[in-house]
Design an enzyme around this catalytic site. Structure first.
Site, PDB file in Angstrom:
ATOM      1  N   GLY A 124       1.041  -1.696  -0.238  1.00  0.00           N
ATOM      2  CA  GLY A 124      -0.126  -0.224  -0.261  1.00  0.00           C
ATOM      3  C   GLY A 124       0.725   1.526   0.184  1.00  0.00           C
ATOM      4  N   ASP A 250      -9.685  -0.153 -15.736  1.00  0.00           N
ATOM      5  CA  ASP A 250      -9.580   0.816 -14.071  1.00  0.00           C
ATOM      6  C   ASP A 250      -8.531   1.354 -14.031  1.00  0.00           C
ATOM      7  OD1 ASP A 250      -7.211  -1.271 -14.760  1.00  0.00           O
ATOM      8  OD2 ASP A 250      -6.751  -0.305 -12.985  1.00  0.00           O
TER       9      ASP A 250
HETATM   10  P1  AMP Z   1      -1.365   0.436 -11.016  1.00  0.00           P
HETATM   11  O1  AMP Z   1      -1.100  -0.490 -12.006  1.00  0.00           O
HETATM   12  O2  AMP Z   1      -1.089   1.908 -10.366  1.00  0.00           O
HETATM   13  O3  AMP Z   1      -3.052   1.204 -12.174  1.00  0.00           O
HETATM   14  O4  AMP Z   1      -2.480  -0.523  -9.673  1.00  0.00           O
HETATM   15  C1  AMP Z   1      -3.102  -1.620 -10.281  1.00  0.00           C
HETATM   16  C2  AMP Z   1      -4.116  -2.085  -9.218  1.00  0.00           C
HETATM   17  O5  AMP Z   1      -2.909  -2.784  -8.048  1.00  0.00           O
HETATM   18  C3  AMP Z   1      -4.712  -1.171  -8.354  1.00  0.00           C
HETATM   19  O6  AMP Z   1      -5.227  -2.269  -7.676  1.00  0.00           O
HETATM   20  C4  AMP Z   1      -3.567  -0.990  -6.960  1.00  0.00           C
HETATM   21  O7  AMP Z   1      -4.414  -0.696  -6.146  1.00  0.00           O
HETATM   22  C5  AMP Z   1      -2.718  -1.627  -6.491  1.00  0.00           C
HETATM   23  N1  AMP Z   1      -1.701  -1.986  -5.897  1.00  0.00           N
HETATM   24  C6  AMP Z   1      -0.598  -1.696  -6.969  1.00  0.00           C
HETATM   25  N2  AMP Z   1       0.504  -0.374  -6.166  1.00  0.00           N
HETATM   26  C7  AMP Z   1       0.259  -1.734  -5.170  1.00  0.00           C
HETATM   27  C8  AMP Z   1       1.220  -1.115  -3.598  1.00  0.00           C
HETATM   28  N3  AMP Z   1       2.176  -1.202  -3.442  1.00  0.00           N
HETATM   29  N4  AMP Z   1       0.459  -2.350  -2.926  1.00  0.00           N
HETATM   30  C9  AMP Z   1      -1.378  -2.846  -3.040  1.00  0.00           C
HETATM   31  N5  AMP Z   1      -1.839  -2.870  -3.253  1.00  0.00           N
HETATM   32  C10 AMP Z   1      -1.167  -1.722  -4.799  1.00  0.00           C
HETATM   33 MG    MG Z   2      -4.939   2.268 -11.585  1.00  0.00          MG
END
Ligand code: AMP
Ligand code: MG
Length: 485
Positions: A124, A250
């Site tokens: 997170g 998303d």
């Molecule tokens: P993104 O690539 O930023 O669109 O993220 C894709 C998914 O992975 C989303 O559901 C994010 O909330 C989750 N996510 C990305 N980085 C983290 C992290 N460090 N901890 C938890 N969830 C993550």
């Molecule tokens: Mg995203």
């Protein structure tokens, strides 16, 4: 309203419970404010000066919850590189919705505030480099006139996060019209509860498209509006050479703002197949594919709305298809309009599209820089021999000049239009890297602040921008971006 100007009203928290999980950020060791967007803070009605005190910075770190806020993590799903997955705010928490002095409602979200119910195996948290990168590029996009989420602040957490190496942790405060995504609708549709889906659709219409509330089929109107906004948005990306890099469903907003600056980057040399992201091995999200992917994502959005579009599902499908099929034309109309402006053309001409395609083909063939070529055309600076001395270009130029001559506007008017449509500066990759390097490894923010200042007025065409127009030295390896998760 609080003394600092926080003025929250949290309408998302009034949606059915399945759409979110109430969640406070996890406090961090020793937060330090490293960037604050003063003009943005002021436009939100916040006291920018007071926000810089150590005590008030705690809000941007998640250590303190401002009065009236109601933190939550949002549920959503999404197609990631074509595969459907349940996701959600795994490293983001919506603090609340700020009502600005102009009466606008915007999300205030912390990115990197610790684990949530949707974090799965992740921590997170976020690293400083990627958060500063999002700050720079989102603010550059805003200045370019492209709808986008904004960046209000970045704090370092004083904690280290573990990725392939140990990295300094940071939290970005992101401001958005909302964080409702195509993936939020996919989540609602996937659960199969039509009442919840309808609640989300009604909420979205009220928040982003109040003008269609009274329409006979307001859900069809919602689809039409989103198609329109995305067609306009993606055309703007193409016109400045922006490559989002991870156009998963998303990461596509219903408001029509650009969101999620992960592996995005601007193209230097014009090549439609440009891909920067290290994880996009098949080039799904390459520059030239962005409009197609936009259409594909919108078809996924349309599917989620089927139960609301018509009681007869066959007719619902037909309505959805008719609407989605308009995307290509809408996109093309927007793109042509933008290209006309880039070339100083005011009215529509039948041969315009071929005029533009011919120029782009030459730019590709002679491997010239996208932004600088338009800048040269704007200022009639034809010193670069790579393209401008080629007979094919000289022929094209004659055709273009004849086209300009056929309209009633003066040369000066055309020129002004071109200056306002062709940026002098974009956040070039080597400049962004240089700024991040100084900030992250030496704690020196002066390089980044200078870059931000230059990028804040991309159409100024002033001498200060000159050095930011130069291209990177040719390197052996092509530029690559990483997700930064
Ligand atoms: P993104 O690539 O930023 O669109 O993220 C894709 C998914 O992975 C989303 O559901 C994010 O909330 C989750 N996510 C990305 N980085 C983290 C992290 N460090 N901890 C938890 N969830 C993550
Ligand atoms: Mg995203």
């Amino acid at each position: 309203m609080t003394k600092l100007g926080w003025n929250f009203d949290n309408s998302y928290a009034r949606l059915p419970k399945s759409f979110f999980t109430t969640q406070n950020p996890t406090p961090v060791n020793s937060p330090k404010l490293v960037v604050l967007n003063v003009p943005l803070a002021e436009s939100l009605g916040l006291d920018a000066k007071a926000l810089q005190s150590e005590e008030n910075t705690e809000v941007f770190a998640g250590n303190k919850i401002p009065v009236g806020a109601s933190p939550l993590a949002q549920a959503y799903a999404g197609h990631q590189f074509g595969h459907f997955t349940m996701l959600g705010d795994g490293r983001a928490i919506l603090i609340g919705e700020q009502i600005t002095p102009q009466g606008d409602r915007v999300d205030v979200q912390l990115k990197g505030p610790g684990r949530t119910a949707y974090s799965r195996g992740g921590d997170g948290r976020a690293a400083l480099g990627p958060m500063l990168r999002e700050y720079i590029i989102s603010e550059a996009m805003h200045a370019l006139g492209i709808p986008t989420t904004r960046s209000l602040a970045v704090v370092t957490t004083g904690e280290t996060i573990i990725r392939e190496t140990l990295l300094p942790g940071a939290i970005l405060t992101r401001i958005a019209a909302s964080h409702i995504r195509v993936g939020t609708f996919q989540y609602a549709a996937g659960k199969g509860d039509v009442d919840d889906l309808q609640a989300l659709a009604d909420y979205t219409i009220k928040r982003h498209y109040p003008n269609i509330e009274g329409e006979e089929n307001r859900y069809l109107a919602l689809l039409q509006e989103v198609v329109k906004r995305q067609a306009a948005l993606i055309a703007k990306w193409q016109l400045v050479g922006f490559i989002h890099g991870v156009m998963n469903t998303d990461n596509m907003t219903i408001s029509g703002e650009t969101i999620d600056y992960g592996p995005c980057a601007f193209m230097d040399q014009y090549d439609p197949s440009t891909v920067f992201s290290s994880i996009d091995r098949e080039g799904r999200y390459a520059y030239a594919n962005q409009p197609y992917i936009g259409g594909w994502n919108l078809a996924r959005f349309a599917e989620t709305l089927l139960p609301l579009l018509h009681e007869n599902q066959e007719q619902a499908v037909q309505l959805a298809q008719e609407t989605i099929s308009q995307f290509t034309n809408l996109y093309q109309t927007n793109w042509l309009k933008g290209m006309r402006s880039k070339l100083g053309i005011f009215n529509e001409g039948e041969q315009d599209e071929s005029l533009f395609e011919e120029l782009l083909n030459l730019m590709h063939k002679y491997q010239v820089d996208y932004t600088n070529t338009f800048r040269s055309l704007t200022f009639a600076q034809y010193d670069d021999k790579k393209l401008f001395e080629k007979p094919e270009f000289l022929q094209w130029k004659e055709r273009w000049q004849a086209r300009l001559g056929s309209q009633k506007e003066t040369e000066e008017e055309s020129n002004r239009l071109m200056q306002n449509s062709n940026p002098a500066v974009i956040p070039r990759n080597h400049r962004v890297e240089e700024a991040l390097e100084a900030a992250v490894t030496q704690g020196d923010y002066s390089v980044m602040n200078k870059l931000l200042q230059v990028l804040s007025n991309p159409y100024a065409h002033n001498p200060e921008q000159e050095e930011y127009c130069t291209l990177p030295e040719p390197s052996i390896r092509p530029y690559q971006t990483f997700c930064g998760t």
